[in-house]
Write a protein that holds these residues in place. Structure first.
Motif: not given
Length: 283
Positions: A175-187
């Motif tokens: 949440v703090t770093i601003g994670s969105g659906p576009e970061h799913t693969r990177d996650f």
């Protein structure tokens, strides 16, 4: 509750991704326990050094985060010192995470770096509160308290910290770093280093603390049906998925409180599962 129990079990079985000393000079006296077999006595200089290294100020890049954990390993990781159990694991994880940040495997390398920095910062900040007589977040206060209990197994102490890290810190950091659906693969890519670190963590942990966590990290409960690495990966993916989903639950004002309540329950259930594993001498 069935969902939470399943998640908690996954979290403790697959997780990948401590200190108590007298207050530093100038800190309030909180009546910290005296030194013991698993909380070795420290000189005034060592206590001051620990307070200094755990100050989260300046943890603003991966190199700075990596250096802090390396310094903590030097201070805390040695035979019989329960305060170093999680530091050992964290150090091994970051050793593998670092090279991936510039390997071209992330769509957003800055996001991946920010995630590594934030989970380190959260841990170090809570450890700082603990060693200077402050008030860590409840999930870390419980984990740190186990470092004082010399009758507990080193594996139980480590896994308590793993749960605090995975169940609460991970979604909060997202949440703090601003994670969105576009970061799913990177996650999910980010987590591969955590899985890859498991064998090395088990090897180092056995060498330092005399406890073999190899079977635990390679899917003890489901058996080695798919091979150690694949089994661990499959189980860990399910735990990470819950952390990823909780990230969005925390971002939504209408579900934030309920999500945090679920995380607290999951942590408590995980603790009960871990206690049983400790009794069975699995950890």
């Amino acid at each position: 509750m069935r969902k939470l129990t399943g998640f908690a079990t996954s979290a403790v079985v697959l997780a990948f991704g401590c200190a108590l000393v007298a207050p530093a000079a100038g800190a309030a006296d909180t009546g910290a326990p005296v030194s013991s077999q698993c909380v070795p006595a420290a000189s005034g200089f060592e206590q001051a050094r620990l307070a200094e290294v755990t100050d989260p100020a300046g943890i603003d890049s991966f190199d700075a985060a990596r250096d802090r954990i390396a310094q903590l390993r030097e201070l805390l990781v040695h035979s019989g010192d329960y305060r170093g159990t999680f530091v050992l694991a964290f150090d091994e994880i970051l050793e593998l995470t670092g090279p991936t940040l510039n390997a071209g495997i992330y769509d957003d390398e800055q996001w991946a770096s920010d995630l590594a920095v934030e989970v380190v910062r959260l841990y170090v900040a809570n450890l700082h509160e603990y060693v200077t007589g402050g008030t860590p977040a409840p999930h870390w206060a419980d984990a740190f308290a186990l470092t004082e209990q010399c009758d507990r197994s080193p594996g139980r102490v480590l896994t308590a910290a793993i749960v605090a890290h995975l169940v609460t810190d991970f979604p909060e950091a997202l949440v703090t770093i601003g994670s969105g659906p576009e970061h799913t693969r990177d996650f999910y890519t980010f987590g591969n280093a955590l899985v890859a670190a498991a064998p090395r963590i088990a090897e180092e942990f056995k060498a330092v603390y005399g406890t073999d966590l190899g079977p635990f990290f390679t899917g003890w409960f489901v058996g080695d049906l798919l091979g150690a690495e694949r089994t661990t990966t499959l189980m860990f993916q399910s735990a990470r998925t819950v952390a990823w989903v909780n990230n969005f639950g925390l971002q939504n004002p209408t579900t934030r409180d309920a999500t945090r309540a679920e995380m607290r329950i999951a942590t408590a259930v995980a603790g009960e599962v871990l206690d049983l594993l400790e009794e069975a001498r699995t950890i």
